[in-house]
Design an enzyme around this catalytic site. Structure first.
Site, PDB file in Angstrom:
ATOM      1  N   LEU A  11      20.864  32.917  61.875  1.00 17.77           N
ATOM      2  CA  LEU A  11      20.897  33.856  63.010  1.00 17.77           C
ATOM      3  C   LEU A  11      21.679  33.300  64.199  1.00 17.77           C
ATOM      4  O   LEU A  11      21.325  33.512  65.346  1.00 17.77           O
ATOM      5  CB  LEU A  11      19.465  34.222  63.424  1.00 17.77           C
ATOM      6  CG  LEU A  11      18.616  34.876  62.331  1.00 17.77           C
ATOM      7  CD1 LEU A  11      17.180  35.083  62.813  1.00 17.77           C
ATOM      8  CD2 LEU A  11      19.215  36.220  61.897  1.00 17.77           C
ATOM      9  N   ALA A  12      22.755  32.569  63.903  1.00 15.15           N
ATOM     10  CA  ALA A  12      23.685  32.230  64.986  1.00 15.15           C
ATOM     11  C   ALA A  12      24.403  33.536  65.342  1.00 15.15           C
ATOM     12  O   ALA A  12      23.994  34.613  64.892  1.00 15.15           O
ATOM     13  CB  ALA A  12      24.638  31.142  64.533  1.00 15.15           C
ATOM     14  N   VAL A  13      25.488  33.464  66.060  1.00 13.05           N
ATOM     15  CA  VAL A  13      26.063  34.686  66.620  1.00 13.05           C
ATOM     16  C   VAL A  13      26.374  35.767  65.567  1.00 13.05           C
ATOM     17  O   VAL A  13      26.044  36.948  65.750  1.00 13.05           O
ATOM     18  CB  VAL A  13      27.291  34.334  67.501  1.00 13.05           C
ATOM     19  CG1 VAL A  13      28.328  33.570  66.729  1.00 13.05           C
ATOM     20  CG2 VAL A  13      27.901  35.565  68.100  1.00 13.05           C
ATOM     21  N   ASN A  33      15.761  32.026  60.263  1.00 13.90           N
ATOM     22  CA  ASN A  33      16.725  30.982  60.594  1.00 13.90           C
ATOM     23  C   ASN A  33      16.042  29.633  60.405  1.00 13.90           C
ATOM     24  O   ASN A  33      14.837  29.515  60.632  1.00 13.90           O
ATOM     25  CB  ASN A  33      17.180  31.127  62.051  1.00 13.90           C
ATOM     26  CG  ASN A  33      18.387  30.258  62.354  1.00 13.90           C
ATOM     27  OD1 ASN A  33      19.491  30.565  61.915  1.00 13.90           O
ATOM     28  ND2 ASN A  33      18.178  29.160  63.064  1.00 13.90           N
ATOM     29  N   SER A 129      35.163  40.466  58.918  1.00  9.05           N
ATOM     30  CA  SER A 129      36.121  40.203  59.994  1.00  9.05           C
ATOM     31  C   SER A 129      35.757  41.008  61.226  1.00  9.05           C
ATOM     32  O   SER A 129      35.193  42.087  61.122  1.00  9.05           O
ATOM     33  CB  SER A 129      37.538  40.576  59.562  1.00  9.05           C
ATOM     34  OG  SER A 129      38.413  40.378  60.648  1.00  9.05           O
ATOM     35  N   GLY A 130      36.116  40.455  62.365  1.00  6.68           N
ATOM     36  CA  GLY A 130      35.887  41.183  63.610  1.00  6.68           C
ATOM     37  C   GLY A 130      35.181  40.334  64.649  1.00  6.68           C
ATOM     38  O   GLY A 130      34.933  40.802  65.757  1.00  6.68           O
ATOM     39  N   LYS A 183      39.719  38.181  52.296  1.00  6.79           N
ATOM     40  CA  LYS A 183      39.434  37.795  53.683  1.00  6.79           C
ATOM     41  C   LYS A 183      40.304  36.599  54.079  1.00  6.79           C
ATOM     42  O   LYS A 183      40.804  36.527  55.203  1.00  6.79           O
ATOM     43  CB  LYS A 183      37.943  37.451  53.844  1.00  6.79           C
ATOM     44  CG  LYS A 183      37.565  36.820  55.186  1.00  6.79           C
ATOM     45  CD  LYS A 183      37.754  37.800  56.313  1.00  6.79           C
ATOM     46  CE  LYS A 183      37.479  37.354  57.725  1.00  6.79           C
ATOM     47  NZ  LYS A 183      37.008  36.092  58.106  1.00  6.79           N
ATOM     48  N   HIS A 186      43.720  37.893  54.693  1.00  6.09           N
ATOM     49  CA  HIS A 186      43.636  38.624  55.967  1.00  6.09           C
ATOM     50  C   HIS A 186      43.800  37.631  57.120  1.00  6.09           C
ATOM     51  O   HIS A 186      44.574  37.863  58.048  1.00  6.09           O
ATOM     52  CB  HIS A 186      42.291  39.356  56.055  1.00  6.09           C
ATOM     53  CG  HIS A 186      41.913  39.792  57.442  1.00  6.09           C
ATOM     54  ND1 HIS A 186      41.443  38.911  58.399  1.00  6.09           N
ATOM     55  CD2 HIS A 186      41.938  41.001  58.039  1.00  6.09           C
ATOM     56  CE1 HIS A 186      41.213  39.571  59.514  1.00  6.09           C
ATOM     57  NE2 HIS A 186      41.495  40.844  59.308  1.00  6.09           N
ATOM     58  N   ASN A 187      43.075  36.530  57.062  1.00  5.47           N
ATOM     59  CA  ASN A 187      43.171  35.546  58.137  1.00  5.47           C
ATOM     60  C   ASN A 187      44.555  34.893  58.184  1.00  5.47           C
ATOM     61  O   ASN A 187      45.070  34.602  59.263  1.00  5.47           O
ATOM     62  CB  ASN A 187      42.099  34.463  57.968  1.00  5.47           C
ATOM     63  CG  ASN A 187      40.724  34.961  58.370  1.00  5.47           C
ATOM     64  OD1 ASN A 187      40.480  36.167  58.409  1.00  5.47           O
ATOM     65  ND2 ASN A 187      39.818  34.054  58.668  1.00  5.47           N
ATOM     66  N   GLU A 190      46.696  37.221  59.901  1.00  7.93           N
ATOM     67  CA  GLU A 190      46.330  37.145  61.334  1.00  7.93           C
ATOM     68  C   GLU A 190      47.058  35.957  62.000  1.00  7.93           C
ATOM     69  O   GLU A 190      47.599  36.097  63.107  1.00  7.93           O
ATOM     70  CB  GLU A 190      44.812  36.970  61.402  1.00  7.93           C
ATOM     71  CG  GLU A 190      44.215  36.820  62.767  1.00  7.93           C
ATOM     72  CD  GLU A 190      42.703  36.542  62.639  1.00  7.93           C
ATOM     73  OE1 GLU A 190      41.992  37.272  61.933  1.00  7.93           O
ATOM     74  OE2 GLU A 190      42.247  35.559  63.256  1.00  7.93           O
ATOM     75  N   TYR A 191      47.111  34.830  61.326  1.00  2.94           N
ATOM     76  CA  TYR A 191      47.854  33.669  61.857  1.00  2.94           C
ATOM     77  C   TYR A 191      49.306  34.054  62.113  1.00  2.94           C
ATOM     78  O   TYR A 191      49.874  33.738  63.151  1.00  2.94           O
ATOM     79  CB  TYR A 191      47.847  32.534  60.820  1.00  2.94           C
ATOM     80  CG  TYR A 191      46.746  31.512  60.935  1.00  2.94           C
ATOM     81  CD1 TYR A 191      45.416  31.884  60.868  1.00  2.94           C
ATOM     82  CD2 TYR A 191      47.044  30.163  61.075  1.00  2.94           C
ATOM     83  CE1 TYR A 191      44.406  30.937  60.924  1.00  2.94           C
ATOM     84  CE2 TYR A 191      46.041  29.202  61.144  1.00  2.94           C
ATOM     85  CZ  TYR A 191      44.723  29.591  61.070  1.00  2.94           C
ATOM     86  OH  TYR A 191      43.738  28.658  61.133  1.00  2.94           O
ATOM     87  N   LYS A 261      42.007  26.234  61.685  1.00  2.00           N
ATOM     88  CA  LYS A 261      40.825  25.926  60.876  1.00  2.00           C
ATOM     89  C   LYS A 261      41.081  26.321  59.424  1.00  2.00           C
ATOM     90  O   LYS A 261      42.204  26.571  59.034  1.00  2.00           O
ATOM     91  CB  LYS A 261      39.610  26.649  61.464  1.00  2.00           C
ATOM     92  CG  LYS A 261      39.112  25.956  62.736  1.00  2.00           C
ATOM     93  CD  LYS A 261      37.697  26.355  63.075  1.00  2.00           C
ATOM     94  CE  LYS A 261      37.709  27.340  64.224  1.00  2.00           C
ATOM     95  NZ  LYS A 261      36.469  27.990  64.493  1.00  2.00           N
TER      96      LYS A 261
END
Ligand code: NAP
Length: 476
Positions: A11-13, A33, A129-130, A183, A186-187, A190-191, A261
């Site tokens: 349950l982090a962000v 968590n 994503s988002g 995904k 997708h990233n 995005e880069y 990353k």
């Protein structure tokens, strides 16, 4: 006891926001968590948003779920994900589902899916994503795993995903690691997109001498054009931001060393394995990596630039040229990313539908853009394009942009402004359209020093020239 439709552990962000999103859509969500303070905080701050069941242990979470159980894991990728799977899997029964919504490497997802399948547990690697806002308000979701698991899980995920024209930004991508693979690419895209925008900014700033505030206006205008996208929109916002401490534009007080990353690097590593030229994504990863080499850059500052080049001298029409070059380079980067997805789909037998990907990337995710509708149309056409560059809409766009694109690459070289993304995209375009490539010479060289043989344009078979003999040709 309350039967929850889904459980979220981690349950982090991201996990907290996905749990809230599920609860806000009327689902009863069991939450857990490792450190209990996060569970408490979620219930205290957001418990009123929907039906939550707070659980202190994995056992409690599993007991709270209706069958088949759906457990969504939102913890750090890598070893923590394996540890959490091992905690939950023994508590589950055949037909239950574990969903990993973290940024896992698709090869890990394939391994986990195969291992859990042995235990009759469905494992769904779902790319999400988002960022944190997307997780709360509607992300783009890319679930892999079995068709059967999607039947039980899909409606819930489609419920919480972003919607564009009423269509959810979530679809079943394909078996096992397909979702996390997509995904990852997708990233990677995005880069590339971010690098190209950064180059456009740099070219306009140095080439025309515009201030960040003026550039914010330019990007705002561009957001009304075919470039309209989330990344262009936030670029304007970042450029307009003034640092409260110094009064300077924020962009001038942010360190110019970018991080790279996992996912961008993975995309390029996997592209190398698959033999797909994703030069735009690779340049973007390398450009970030170069930016981080502080010492190398420090000693290189004394290297001479072009003589006679004047900053701010790019002249009238340059901004429009840069806009066209950005659009053309972006088309190339996306074309390369979709090529990689097709290659991965073939290699792993996923049968991924590229048109449906373009559809679910139209909202919720970082690369959301009007332009994705054009990609969707290209892949939905009766004749599927071998490359997006050959789809009529994109060919026309490239024809329109190409003179500008070439002028920008020339001007960047003249002024000594690095524009690796723009240059590599143009080189890719020119290489694809070339009648003959110099690879013929490379094959000759390889045959010379290593007897690697070559194929001929006029006959079938492999051939070798007796370079250290009489230089006659033999069939290999
Ligand atoms: P995170 O910082 O990646 O991970 C923190 C969470 O992992 C905490 O709940 C932590 O529990 C838990 N955790 C770590 N090791 C654990 C272990 N060995 N056993 C049990 N729990 C463990 O969190 P995040 O930023 O919310 O991201 C979650 C996942 O989503 C990650 O895989 C991330 O890559 C992916 N993701 C993130 C974003 C983003 O924008 N942040 C976007 C898309 C995807 P404790 O509280 O007990 O430490």
């Amino acid at each position: 006891m309350t039967q929850a439709q889904i459980g979220v552990t981690g349950l982090a962000v991201m996990g907290a926001n996905l749990a809230r999103n599920l609860a806000r859509h009327g689902h009863t969500v069991a939450v857990h968590n490792r450190s209990q303070y996060r569970t408490k905080a979620l219930i205290e701050e957001h418990g009123h948003e929907g039906a939550f069941v707070a659980c202190d242990t994995p056992e409690e979470l599993v007991a709270a779920l209706e069958r088949p159980r759906r457990v969504l894991i939102m913890v750090q990728a890598g070893a923590p994900t394996d540890a959490v799977i091992e905690e939950f899997a023994p508590l589950l029964e055949p037909g239950d589902m574990i969903v990993d919504g973290g940024n896992a490497h698709f090869l890990d997802t394939r391994r986990r899916e195969a291992a859990l399948r042995e235990r009759d547990i469905h494992f769904v690697g779902a790319g999400v994503s988002g960022g944190e806002e997307g997780a709360l308000l509607g992300p783009s979701i890319m679930p892999g795993g079995s068709k059967e698991s999607y039947q039980a899980l899909g409606p819930m995920l489609e419920d919480i995903a972003a919607k564009v024209d009423g269509v959810p930004c979530c679809t079943h991508i394909g078996p096992d690691g397909a979702g996390h693979f997509v995904k990852m690419v997708h990233n990677g895209i995005e880069y590339a997109d971010m690098q190209l925008i950064a180059e456009a900014y740099d070219l306009l700033r140095q080439g025309l001498g515009l201030t960040p505030a003026e550039l914010a206006d330019v990007f705002e205008q561009w957001n009304e054009s075919e470039l309209s996208s989330y990344l262009i929109e936030i670029t304007a916002e970042v450029l307009r931001q003034v640092d409260a401490a110094t009064g300077k534009p924020l962009v001038d007080v942010i360190s110019d060393q970018a991080e790279q990353k996992g996912t961008g690097r993975w995309t390029v590593q996997i592209a190398l394995d698959l033999g797909v030229p994703v030069s735009g994504i690779a340049e973007a990863v390398f450009a970030r990596s170069l930016s981080g080499h502080a010492e190398l850059r420090e000693v290189s500052r004394a290297l001479p630039g072009p003589s006679g080049a004047t900053a701010g001298s790019a002249g009238e029409g340059f901004a429009e040229d840069v806009r066209q070059a950005l659009y053309a380079s972006k088309i190339v980067a996306y074309a390369q990313g979709f090529d990689q997805i097709r290659a991965g789909s073939t290699e792993y037998g996923w049968d991924i539908n590229p048109g449906s990907l373009a559809t679910i990337w139209r909202g919720g995710c970082i690369i959301r853009a009007d332009f994705l509708d054009r990609i969707r149309e290209a892949y939905e056409a009766e004749t599927k394009p071998v490359t997006l560059l050959a789809a009529p809409y994109f060919t026309d766009a490239l024809i329109l942009a190409q003179e500008s694109w070439r002028r920008v690459v020339v001007k960047a070289a003249e002024l000594g402004i690095p524009a690796p993304g723009f240059s590599t995209a143009l080189a890719y375009y020119d290489a694809l359209r070339a009648e003959r490539l110099p690879a013929a010479l490379i094959q000759g060289q390889r045959d010379f020093f290593g007897a690697h043989t070559y194929r001929r344009v006029d006959r079938e078979g492999s051939f070798h020239t007796l370079w250290s003999g009489d230089r006659s040709e033999v069939e290999a």
